[in-house]
Design an enzyme around this catalytic site. Structure first.
Site, mmCIF file in Angstrom:
data_model
loop_
_atom_site.group_PDB
_atom_site.id
_atom_site.type_symbol
_atom_site.label_atom_id
_atom_site.label_comp_id
_atom_site.label_asym_id
_atom_site.label_seq_id
_atom_site.Cartn_x
_atom_site.Cartn_y
_atom_site.Cartn_z
ATOM 1 N N GLU A 58 0.806 -1.221 0.000
ATOM 2 C CA GLU A 58 0.000 0.000 0.000
ATOM 3 C C GLU A 58 0.842 1.275 0.000
ATOM 4 O O GLU A 58 0.413 2.316 -0.516
ATOM 5 C CB GLU A 58 -0.911 0.021 1.234
ATOM 6 C CG GLU A 58 -2.067 -0.955 1.185
ATOM 7 C CD GLU A 58 -3.252 -0.423 0.387
ATOM 8 O OE1 GLU A 58 -3.169 0.710 -0.114
ATOM 9 O OE2 GLU A 58 -4.246 -1.147 0.267
ATOM 10 N N GLU B 270 8.661 -21.062 8.423
ATOM 11 C CA GLU B 270 8.975 -20.147 9.512
ATOM 12 C C GLU B 270 10.016 -20.714 10.473
ATOM 13 O O GLU B 270 10.624 -19.976 11.248
ATOM 14 C CB GLU B 270 7.711 -19.764 10.278
ATOM 15 C CG GLU B 270 7.129 -20.844 11.145
ATOM 16 C CD GLU B 270 5.881 -20.355 11.883
ATOM 17 O OE1 GLU B 270 5.859 -20.528 13.120
ATOM 18 O OE2 GLU B 270 4.959 -19.820 11.255
#
Length: 300
Positions: A82, A113
């Site tokens: 964004e 992860e």
């Protein structure tokens, strides 16, 4: 583990939740989301410190690099994507590093992860420098991929920000700026995309917005460096020009057209700059801050 990691606790208040009625379950979930937002209250000053590091990085030609795994990685990705649209910051200055790569946007897997070596190599591949700011997000603060990436960034001299939900977590202990979001146990035990995720999302929103403000990309409460690349955004940007300068929509639209839909120079054209070159020069003299540039034209 649960004694050390509050985000993994099973809260006894929610025992038997599966037998509750719908409204009771949703009310409990909403209360958890509110608790997540409340956790940000005590982190305001640290978020401000993190934003200052981000501004310094971007103004020195460095990058703002987001690192995350699982849900925190997806939340960071959303914020990173964004920023160039909202504040006109060059796309290559905002980088996202995710455990498992962007393939995780199609299928979210847990295994990556745990790979500390991959976290180290993924961050090292960016060749971080002292001009960069690396923001690492993890609910537990112990995610091996994310902690390894932060260590690698720090060793290279980059500034580091750690965002986590558990005090004393390695991610917070190692970071230059530690943002603790103590959202506590989840309504659904261990589902940290809930309260912890909400806290992370809001924190990153606040962090990137403050960066945009301090870089001069907000005037009053208006986005004056928005990338106006569709009809809706051109219309919004034209309205911003009209509102700031106090002119009609036709003059604002003319200024936008002359400025090739770049809002800051359009504002100065509408305010009296003779041509696009002069508008750009005024912005250069003001460090890109519209409020200061307007004073050169005798406007407050």
């Amino acid at each position: 583990m649960s004694a050390l990691v509050p985000t993994e606790h099973a809260d006894p208040r929610f025992a038997g939740l599966d037998a509750w009625d719908d409204n009771a379950i949703l009310s409990a979930l909403l209360a958890g989301q509110k608790r997540g937002l409340g956790a940000i209250d005590t982190a305001i000053s640290e978020i401000a410190r993190a934003a200052a590091l981000g501004v310094a990085a971007l103004q020195s030609g460095g990058r703002l690099i987001y690192v995350g795994a699982g849900s925190p990685g997806l939340i960071a990705l959303g914020d990173a994507l964004e920023i160039p649209q909202t504040y006109g910051i060059a796309r290559d200055r905002i980088v996202i590093v995710m455990a498992g790569g962007l393939a995780m946007t199609e299928e979210l897997l847990g295994g990556p992860e745990d790979d500390a070596d991959q976290g180290k190599s993924d961050l090292a591949a960016l060749a971080p420098t002292a001009n960069d700011c690396v923001v690492c997000v993890s609910a537990s603060g112990t995610t091996r991929y994310t902690v390894a990436a932060l260590k690698t960034a720090k060793a290279a001299g980059a500034k580091t920000v750690g965002i986590a939900g558990n005090g004393g977590a390695p991610l917070l202990e190692l970071a230059d700026v530690a943002i603790l979001l103590a959202s506590g146990a989840e309504v659904i035990s261990g589902s940290t995309r809930l309260a912890a995720g909400t806290a992370q999302k809001a924190t990153l929103n606040m962090l990137s917005t403050l960066i945009g403000v301090r870089m001069g990309h907000v005037h009053d409460n208006l986005m004056v460096n928005v990338t106006a690349d569709n009809d809706k955004l051109v219309l919004r940007a034209t309205g911003i020009v009209a509102r700031i300068v106090g002119v009609g929509p036709e003059l604002a639209a003319q200024a936008m057209n002359t400025a090739h839909n770049q809002v800051k120079p359009a504002i100065l054209l509408a305010a009296g700059a003779q041509n696009l070159s002069e508008a750009q020069d005024l912005l250069a003299q003001s460090g890109g801050v519209v409020r200061k540039a307007l004073t050169f034209l005798g406007r407050q």
